[in-house]
Design a protein around this motif. Structure first.
Motif, short mmCIF file in Angstrom:
data_model
loop_
_atom_site.label_atom_id
_atom_site.label_comp_id
_atom_site.label_asym_id
_atom_site.label_seq_id
_atom_site.Cartn_x
_atom_site.Cartn_y
_atom_site.Cartn_z
N PRO A 39 -13.71 -8.51 -2.01
CA PRO A 39 -14.31 -9.82 -2.22
C PRO A 39 -15.34 -10.12 -1.14
O PRO A 39 -15.13 -9.81 0.04
N GLY A 60 -11.46 -3.16 -4.61
CA GLY A 60 -12.33 -4.33 -4.66
C GLY A 60 -12.39 -5.03 -3.32
O GLY A 60 -11.37 -5.23 -2.67
N ARG A 91 -6.61 -13.77 -5.56
CA ARG A 91 -5.55 -13.03 -6.25
C ARG A 91 -5.18 -13.71 -7.56
O ARG A 91 -5.07 -13.06 -8.60
N LEU A 113 -5.87 -7.80 0.83
CA LEU A 113 -6.05 -9.21 0.52
C LEU A 113 -4.98 -10.08 1.18
O LEU A 113 -5.25 -11.21 1.59
N TYR A 135 -14.84 -7.07 -13.73
CA TYR A 135 -13.45 -6.86 -13.31
C TYR A 135 -12.66 -6.16 -14.42
O TYR A 135 -11.84 -5.29 -14.15
N CYS A 170 -8.03 -13.24 -10.17
CA CYS A 170 -8.11 -11.86 -10.67
C CYS A 170 -6.95 -11.52 -11.59
O CYS A 170 -7.12 -10.83 -12.60
N LYS A 180 -11.45 -10.57 2.16
CA LYS A 180 -12.87 -10.88 2.03
C LYS A 180 -13.64 -10.26 3.19
O LYS A 180 -13.20 -10.31 4.33
N LEU A 193 -7.04 -4.87 -3.77
CA LEU A 193 -8.11 -5.76 -3.30
C LEU A 193 -7.99 -5.89 -1.80
O LEU A 193 -6.89 -6.08 -1.26
#
Length: 161
Positions: A64, A62, A80, A13, A43, A83, A96, A93
């Motif tokens: 996105p 995860g 961030r 991320l 989540y 979440c 995207k 994460l």
């Protein structure tokens, strides 16, 4: 051509490289996530799985994705913050990604080839589609967005055994 999930590298991320090889030998649960989806409360369940099974070798990842109803419009900082504040997410994460179409990330293309969807349609149909990957890096199962994270416990237990 990739032979297993651990052959892929994605971006975290924060934009840094995130090689899946760092988790070779672990069980992965790969999920496309979104902040403004009816399934967003999952989540909490994903985080619970990460905390319960992480010490035994489960890694929840995860990804996105904003391809379904513009339900992940935020940038990395917004994702961030959301979440963390709403679900206390501590699992990794990725940046995207796109999971369908010409811009689909190679990992997601590979995942869909390994385990197609219902009725022979491989495309990801919505947010919170889940892929359970075994310690050998092969896809064990594909779970629908409607499958709640806690319903995967038995499959995760089997994969960790």
């Amino acid at each position: 051509m990739a032979e297993c999930a651990f052959d892929f590298e994605v971006l975290a991320l924060d934009g840094t490289p995130l090689p899946l090889s760092q988790w070779r030998g672990k069980v992965l649960l790969v999920v496309n996530v979104a902040s403004k989806c009816g399934f967003t409360p999952q989540y909490a369940g994903l985080e619970a799985l990460w905390r319960a099974y992480g010490p035994r070798g489960l890694v929840v990842l995860g990804f996105p994705c904003d391809q379904f109803g513009h339900q992940e419009p935020g940038d990395a900082d917004e994702i961030r913050t959301f979440c963390t504040l709403h679900y206390d997410v501590t699992f990794p994460l990725a940046a995207k990604v796109e999971v369908n179409g010409k811009g689909a990330h190679p990992l997601w293309i590979w995942l869909k080839r390994q385990k197609g969807g219902v009725l022979g349609i491989d495309a990801i149909k919505w947010n919170f589609t889940k892929f359970l990957i075994g310690r050998d890096g092969q896809v064990l199962q594909r779970h629908a967005p409607t499958d709640r994270p806690e319903s995967l416990a038995r499959d995760i237990e089997a994969a960790l055994a």
